[in-house]
Design a protein around this motif. Structure first.
Motif, PDB file in Angstrom:
ATOM      1  N   PHE A 167       0.524   4.368  -8.580  1.00 24.62           N
ATOM      2  CA  PHE A 167       1.424   3.293  -8.159  1.00 24.62           C
ATOM      3  C   PHE A 167       1.064   1.988  -8.869  1.00 24.62           C
ATOM      4  O   PHE A 167       1.945   1.276  -9.366  1.00 24.62           O
ATOM      5  CB  PHE A 167       1.330   3.135  -6.640  1.00 24.62           C
ATOM      6  N   ALA A 168      -0.233   1.697  -8.936  1.00 25.05           N
ATOM      7  CA  ALA A 168      -0.682   0.467  -9.581  1.00 25.05           C
ATOM      8  C   ALA A 168      -0.369   0.473 -11.076  1.00 25.05           C
ATOM      9  O   ALA A 168      -0.012  -0.567 -11.650  1.00 25.05           O
ATOM     10  CB  ALA A 168      -2.177   0.276  -9.355  1.00 25.05           C
ATOM     11  N   THR A 194       0.850  -1.189   0.000  1.00 23.32           N
ATOM     12  CA  THR A 194       0.000   0.000   0.000  1.00 23.32           C
ATOM     13  C   THR A 194       0.880   1.232   0.000  1.00 23.32           C
ATOM     14  O   THR A 194       2.101   1.154   0.179  1.00 23.32           O
ATOM     15  CB  THR A 194      -0.963   0.003   1.199  1.00 23.32           C
ATOM     16  N   THR A 195       0.238   2.366  -0.226  1.00 26.92           N
ATOM     17  CA  THR A 195       0.912   3.662  -0.151  1.00 26.92           C
ATOM     18  C   THR A 195      -0.161   4.708   0.120  1.00 26.92           C
ATOM     19  O   THR A 195      -1.316   4.354   0.365  1.00 26.92           O
ATOM     20  CB  THR A 195       1.713   3.947  -1.443  1.00 26.92           C
ATOM     21  N   HIS A 196       0.192   5.969   0.076  1.00 29.42           N
ATOM     22  CA  HIS A 196      -0.781   7.025   0.328  1.00 29.42           C
ATOM     23  C   HIS A 196      -1.947   6.916  -0.656  1.00 29.42           C
ATOM     24  O   HIS A 196      -1.757   6.642  -1.841  1.00 29.42           O
ATOM     25  CB  HIS A 196      -0.092   8.388   0.180  1.00 29.42           C
ATOM     26  N   VAL A 232       0.465  -2.822   5.189  1.00 30.70           N
ATOM     27  CA  VAL A 232       0.413  -4.179   4.651  1.00 30.70           C
ATOM     28  C   VAL A 232       1.730  -4.873   4.995  1.00 30.70           C
ATOM     29  O   VAL A 232       2.808  -4.311   4.793  1.00 30.70           O
ATOM     30  CB  VAL A 232       0.211  -4.171   3.118  1.00 30.70           C
ATOM     31  N   HIS A 233       1.625  -6.091   5.494  1.00 32.67           N
ATOM     32  CA  HIS A 233       2.790  -6.908   5.838  1.00 32.67           C
ATOM     33  C   HIS A 233       2.789  -8.118   4.917  1.00 32.67           C
ATOM     34  O   HIS A 233       1.856  -8.922   4.939  1.00 32.67           O
ATOM     35  CB  HIS A 233       2.681  -7.324   7.314  1.00 32.67           C
ATOM     36  N   VAL A 266      -1.785  -3.865  -5.230  1.00 33.59           N
ATOM     37  CA  VAL A 266      -1.954  -2.675  -4.393  1.00 33.59           C
ATOM     38  C   VAL A 266      -3.254  -2.773  -3.600  1.00 33.59           C
ATOM     39  O   VAL A 266      -4.337  -2.954  -4.165  1.00 33.59           O
ATOM     40  CB  VAL A 266      -1.961  -1.397  -5.248  1.00 33.59           C
ATOM     41  N   ASP A 267      -3.140  -2.663  -2.284  1.00 34.15           N
ATOM     42  CA  ASP A 267      -4.306  -2.653  -1.403  1.00 34.15           C
ATOM     43  C   ASP A 267      -4.490  -1.224  -0.911  1.00 34.15           C
ATOM     44  O   ASP A 267      -3.872  -0.792   0.053  1.00 34.15           O
ATOM     45  CB  ASP A 267      -4.085  -3.609  -0.221  1.00 34.15           C
ATOM     46  N   ALA A 268      -5.342  -0.484  -1.594  1.00 33.98           N
ATOM     47  CA  ALA A 268      -5.451   0.960  -1.371  1.00 33.98           C
ATOM     48  C   ALA A 268      -6.114   1.320  -0.050  1.00 33.98           C
ATOM     49  O   ALA A 268      -5.987   2.457   0.402  1.00 33.98           O
ATOM     50  CB  ALA A 268      -6.230   1.599  -2.523  1.00 33.98           C
TER      51      ALA A 268
END
Length: 220
Positions: free
Chosen positions: A129-130, A120-122, A145-146, A138-140
């Motif tokens: 990003f995707a 994930t990111t901002h 996220v680990h 990407v998990d928005a």
């Protein structure tokens, strides 16, 4: 067991991306003395100016292995040369675990560390990003996220959530909880969306603020 945590910054970094996790690890060290040793690194070292104009003193990226490396986000485009140096440094395998805050995920992606992983990111950058990195899932919505030995987190304040999760992974839930209490934040909001649904329902004018506050007080 002392764990060396390296916070990696670059020209235009977001100050809270570095300061938030630093404060969390420092406070956890009060409850478990000797647990962490903190270092601030940057390409070339020296005084590195954040996006706010406030600088931090950093030592140069060095060829040693750390327990944890956290890459701060911010205005990465301010110095593409520094971003390239950080990505190249990451490729050489510098830590037991690697993490990023906010747009720091771009540097992990450039180093190839997120290929085939969830990240994930901002929220404002997730679509871009995707598109840039189609090999990354990407998990928005996630605060962090680990995935294996790589951790990514959402924007700015989520760096504190990330640090608390890393502390819990190292020292257990009780130390993480006490650290969160000292920071006056929630210990865990990993299942929470980057957006508050109640705030979203309130609209942009804030005209439902009193109603939402009443609802919070009368959820039963």
């Amino acid at each position: 067991m002392k764990r060396t945590v390296a916070i990696v910054i670059h020209p235009g970094f977001q100050l809270l991306d570095a300061a938030g996790p630093t404060a969390a690890f420092e406070i956890a060290g009060r409850f478990c003395p000797g647990s962490y040793e903190l270092a601030v690194l940057a390409p070339g070292g020296g005084e590195i100016e954040s996006s706010s104009g406030i600088g931090l003193s950093a030592t140069p990226l060095r060829d040693e292995r750390f327990d944890t490396v956290i890459i701060s986000g911010g205005e990465i485009v301010r110095s593409l040369a520094a971003a390239e140096q950080i990505a190249a440094w990451l490729k050489r395998g510098r830590a037991r675990r690697i993490a990023s805050v906010c747009s720091g995920a771009y540097l992990l992606a450039e180093a190839g560390l997120l290929d085939g992983r969830r990240a994930t990111t901002h929220w404002a950058s997730t679509d871009d990003f995707a598109r840039r990195y189609p090999r990354i899932s990407v998990d928005a919505d996630r605060i962090f996220v680990h995935d294996g030995d790589v951790w990514t987190s959402a924007g700015i304040s989520a760096g504190i959530d990330l640090a608390l999760a890393l502390i819990e992974d190292d020292l257990g839930q009780d130390v993480a909880r006490r650290t969160a209490q000292q920071l006056v934040v929630h210990q865990r909001r990993s299942g929470q969306s980057q957006f508050s649904s109640l705030v979203e329902l309130g609209g942009r004018t804030g005209r439902f603020a009193d109603l939402i506050e009443w609802m919070r007080d009368h959820l039963a």
